[in-house]
Design a protein around this motif. Structure first.
Motif, PDB file in Angstrom:
ATOM      1  N   SER A   3       0.853  -1.178   0.000  1.00 19.56           N
ATOM      2  CA  SER A   3       0.000   0.000   0.000  1.00 19.56           C
ATOM      3  C   SER A   3       0.896   1.237   0.000  1.00 19.56           C
ATOM      4  CB  SER A   3      -0.882  -0.001   1.249  1.00 19.56           C
ATOM      5  OG  SER A   3      -1.689   1.126   1.257  1.00 19.56           O
ATOM      6  N   SER A   4       0.396   2.268  -0.636  1.00 21.95           N
ATOM      7  CA  SER A   4       1.204   3.470  -0.753  1.00 21.95           C
ATOM      8  C   SER A   4       0.388   4.685  -0.337  1.00 21.95           C
ATOM      9  CB  SER A   4       1.658   3.625  -2.208  1.00 21.95           C
ATOM     10  OG  SER A   4       2.253   4.875  -2.393  1.00 21.95           O
ATOM     11  N   ASN A   5       1.063   5.659   0.237  1.00 26.20           N
ATOM     12  CA  ASN A   5       0.390   6.920   0.546  1.00 26.20           C
ATOM     13  C   ASN A   5       0.353   7.824  -0.673  1.00 26.20           C
ATOM     14  OD1 ASN A   5      -0.006   6.162   3.189  1.00 26.20           O
ATOM     15  ND2 ASN A   5       1.952   7.014   3.862  1.00 26.20           N
ATOM     16  N   ASP A   6       0.910   7.332  -1.763  1.00 29.42           N
ATOM     17  CA  ASP A   6       1.033   8.085  -2.998  1.00 29.42           C
ATOM     18  C   ASP A   6      -0.248   7.918  -3.815  1.00 29.42           C
ATOM     19  OD1 ASP A   6       2.160   9.560  -5.004  1.00 29.42           O
ATOM     20  OD2 ASP A   6       3.316   7.911  -5.823  1.00 29.42           O
ATOM     21  N   GLU A   7      -1.338   8.462  -3.306  1.00 27.16           N
ATOM     22  CA  GLU A   7      -2.644   8.277  -3.924  1.00 27.16           C
ATOM     23  C   GLU A   7      -2.786   9.073  -5.221  1.00 27.16           C
ATOM     24  OE1 GLU A   7      -5.333   6.335  -2.885  1.00 27.16           O
ATOM     25  OE2 GLU A   7      -3.829   5.506  -1.527  1.00 27.16           O
ATOM     26  N   LEU A   8      -3.594   8.539  -6.108  1.00 24.08           N
ATOM     27  CA  LEU A   8      -3.934   9.238  -7.337  1.00 24.08           C
ATOM     28  C   LEU A   8      -5.035  10.235  -7.009  1.00 24.08           C
ATOM     29  CD1 LEU A   8      -3.621   9.402 -10.451  1.00 24.08           C
ATOM     30  CD2 LEU A   8      -5.507   7.771 -10.582  1.00 24.08           C
ATOM     31  N   ASN A   9      -4.768  11.532  -7.258  1.00 23.39           N
ATOM     32  CA  ASN A   9      -5.730  12.576  -6.914  1.00 23.39           C
ATOM     33  C   ASN A   9      -6.151  13.392  -8.125  1.00 23.39           C
ATOM     34  OD1 ASN A   9      -5.919  12.104  -4.086  1.00 23.39           O
ATOM     35  ND2 ASN A   9      -3.858  12.948  -3.878  1.00 23.39           N
ATOM     36  N   VAL A  10      -6.325  12.728  -9.252  1.00 22.97           N
ATOM     37  CA  VAL A  10      -6.744  13.404 -10.477  1.00 22.97           C
ATOM     38  C   VAL A  10      -8.161  12.943 -10.790  1.00 22.97           C
ATOM     39  CG1 VAL A  10      -6.257  13.689 -12.934  1.00 22.97           C
ATOM     40  CG2 VAL A  10      -4.373  13.424 -11.320  1.00 22.97           C
ATOM     41  N   PRO A  11      -9.075  13.869 -11.072  1.00 25.84           N
ATOM     42  CA  PRO A  11     -10.427  13.447 -11.441  1.00 25.84           C
ATOM     43  C   PRO A  11     -10.384  12.486 -12.636  1.00 25.84           C
ATOM     44  CG  PRO A  11     -10.375  15.807 -11.054  1.00 25.84           C
ATOM     45  CD  PRO A  11      -8.945  15.318 -11.035  1.00 25.84           C
ATOM     46  N   GLN A  12     -11.165  11.416 -12.547  1.00 20.62           N
ATOM     47  CA  GLN A  12     -11.106  10.351 -13.545  1.00 20.62           C
ATOM     48  C   GLN A  12     -11.388  10.852 -14.959  1.00 20.62           C
ATOM     49  OE1 GLN A  12     -14.125   7.306 -13.277  1.00 20.62           O
ATOM     50  NE2 GLN A  12     -12.662   5.711 -13.846  1.00 20.62           N
ATOM     51  N   HIS A 104       2.209   1.654 -20.826  1.00 24.22           N
ATOM     52  CA  HIS A 104       3.160   2.059 -19.782  1.00 24.22           C
ATOM     53  C   HIS A 104       3.848   3.378 -20.158  1.00 24.22           C
ATOM     54  CE1 HIS A 104       3.098  -1.036 -16.720  1.00 24.22           C
ATOM     55  NE2 HIS A 104       3.018  -1.959 -17.663  1.00 24.22           N
ATOM     56  N   GLU A 105       4.205   3.535 -21.434  1.00 25.71           N
ATOM     57  CA  GLU A 105       4.837   4.782 -21.892  1.00 25.71           C
ATOM     58  C   GLU A 105       3.892   5.965 -21.700  1.00 25.71           C
ATOM     59  OE1 GLU A 105       5.779   3.914 -25.952  1.00 25.71           O
ATOM     60  OE2 GLU A 105       7.557   2.730 -25.439  1.00 25.71           O
ATOM     61  N   THR A 106       2.617   5.741 -21.943  1.00 34.47           N
ATOM     62  CA  THR A 106       1.632   6.816 -21.761  1.00 34.47           C
ATOM     63  C   THR A 106       1.550   7.197 -20.288  1.00 34.47           C
ATOM     64  OG1 THR A 106       0.383   6.084 -23.689  1.00 34.47           O
ATOM     65  CG2 THR A 106      -0.785   7.465 -22.096  1.00 34.47           C
ATOM     66  N   ALA A 107       1.487   6.202 -19.414  1.00 39.53           N
ATOM     67  CA  ALA A 107       1.442   6.484 -17.972  1.00 39.53           C
ATOM     68  C   ALA A 107       2.686   7.253 -17.540  1.00 39.53           C
ATOM     69  CB  ALA A 107       1.311   5.182 -17.183  1.00 39.53           C
ATOM     70  N   GLN A 108       3.856   6.853 -18.059  1.00 40.50           N
ATOM     71  CA  GLN A 108       5.093   7.561 -17.715  1.00 40.50           C
ATOM     72  C   GLN A 108       5.046   9.002 -18.218  1.00 40.50           C
ATOM     73  OE1 GLN A 108       8.078   4.969 -19.378  1.00 40.50           O
ATOM     74  NE2 GLN A 108       8.395   3.943 -17.423  1.00 40.50           N
ATOM     75  N   ALA A 109       4.536   9.198 -19.424  1.00 47.77           N
ATOM     76  CA  ALA A 109       4.455  10.543 -19.994  1.00 47.77           C
ATOM     77  C   ALA A 109       3.527  11.432 -19.180  1.00 47.77           C
ATOM     78  CB  ALA A 109       3.975  10.473 -21.444  1.00 47.77           C
ATOM     79  N   LEU A 110       2.606  10.829 -18.451  1.00 51.70           N
ATOM     80  CA  LEU A 110       1.643  11.600 -17.660  1.00 51.70           C
ATOM     81  C   LEU A 110       2.008  11.667 -16.165  1.00 51.70           C
ATOM     82  CD1 LEU A 110      -1.650  10.390 -19.357  1.00 51.70           C
ATOM     83  CD2 LEU A 110      -0.558  12.621 -19.564  1.00 51.70           C
ATOM     84  N   HIS A 111       3.209  11.205 -15.805  1.00 54.86           N
ATOM     85  CA  HIS A 111       3.630  11.272 -14.392  1.00 54.86           C
ATOM     86  C   HIS A 111       3.518  12.693 -13.852  1.00 54.86           C
ATOM     87  CE1 HIS A 111       6.116   7.369 -13.665  1.00 54.86           C
ATOM     88  NE2 HIS A 111       4.825   7.146 -13.674  1.00 54.86           N
ATOM     89  N   HIS A 112       3.900  13.677 -14.674  1.00 58.63           N
ATOM     90  CA  HIS A 112       3.838  15.071 -14.218  1.00 58.63           C
ATOM     91  C   HIS A 112       2.396  15.460 -13.865  1.00 58.63           C
ATOM     92  CE1 HIS A 112       2.542  15.473 -18.397  1.00 58.63           C
ATOM     93  NE2 HIS A 112       1.983  16.618 -18.037  1.00 58.63           N
ATOM     94  N   TYR A 113       1.451  14.786 -14.469  1.00 54.19           N
ATOM     95  CA  TYR A 113       0.034  15.086 -14.289  1.00 54.19           C
ATOM     96  C   TYR A 113      -0.549  14.301 -13.107  1.00 54.19           C
ATOM     97  CZ  TYR A 113      -4.804  15.908 -15.731  1.00 54.19           C
ATOM     98  OH  TYR A 113      -6.124  16.281 -15.768  1.00 54.19           O
ATOM     99  N   THR A 114      -0.127  13.039 -12.961  1.00 53.62           N
ATOM    100  CA  THR A 114      -0.724  12.179 -11.938  1.00 53.62           C
ATOM    101  C   THR A 114       0.012  12.242 -10.602  1.00 53.62           C
ATOM    102  OG1 THR A 114       0.574  10.269 -12.676  1.00 53.62           O
ATOM    103  CG2 THR A 114      -1.627  10.552 -13.641  1.00 53.62           C
ATOM    104  N   HIS A 115       1.290  12.632 -10.629  1.00 56.38           N
ATOM    105  CA  HIS A 115       2.083  12.645  -9.400  1.00 56.38           C
ATOM    106  C   HIS A 115       2.270  14.097  -8.961  1.00 56.38           C
ATOM    107  CE1 HIS A 115       4.815  11.098  -6.426  1.00 56.38           C
ATOM    108  NE2 HIS A 115       5.696  11.999  -6.752  1.00 56.38           N
ATOM    109  N   SER A 116       1.493  14.459  -7.938  1.00 52.25           N
ATOM    110  CA  SER A 116       1.538  15.869  -7.503  1.00 52.25           C
ATOM    111  C   SER A 116       2.645  16.128  -6.513  1.00 52.25           C
ATOM    112  CB  SER A 116       0.198  16.266  -6.927  1.00 52.25           C
ATOM    113  OG  SER A 116      -0.247  15.319  -5.996  1.00 52.25           O
TER     114      SER A 116
END
Length: 116
Positions: A3-12, A104-116
């Motif tokens: 489990s991680s405290n690194d929650e996804l906080n982007v509206p779906q 996976h490449e798409t998720a990596q490209a969006l790290h700046h967006y999903t990881h606050s």
């Protein structure tokens, strides 16, 4: 699974739109993708990919965010001309592996967006 405290906080819906903008840039020319929010799970996106060419192949994936960085990808269906096909053949496994890499490449490209 840890489990991680690194929650996804982007509206779906915003996340689905970001994926819809980014994924086609990662796909092979001619492949088409549609990304939708999963109505049953706020952490999951439904990805439908139509392969380029004359094979009429379509792939459905569920992309679930484990946390703001890590995704889990499940293949949910493969169809050819609207009929389910055996995805265990070598050619299908290669295509699926390619699409998983693009996801996976798409998720990596969006790290700046999903990881606050």
């Amino acid at each position: 699974m840890m489990s991680s405290n690194d929650e996804l906080n982007v509206p779906q819906d915003e996340l689905a739109e970001a994926w819809q903008q980014t994924l086609p840039e990662r796909l092979t020319g001619g492949d088409k993708a549609e990304v939708l929010a999963d109505g049953a799970d706020a952490r999951t996106l439904r990805v439908h990919i139509k392969a380029a060419g004359h094979q009429s192949l379509e792939f459905d994936f569920a992309v679930q965010y484990i946390d703001s960085r890590e995704i889990d990808i499940q293949l949910t269906d493969v169809e050819k001309d609207g009929q389910s096909v055996d995805e265990r053949t070598d050619i299908m496994q290669e295509l699926i592996a390619d699409y998983r890499r693009h996801l996976h490449e798409t998720a990596q490209a969006l790290h700046h967006y999903t990881h606050s």
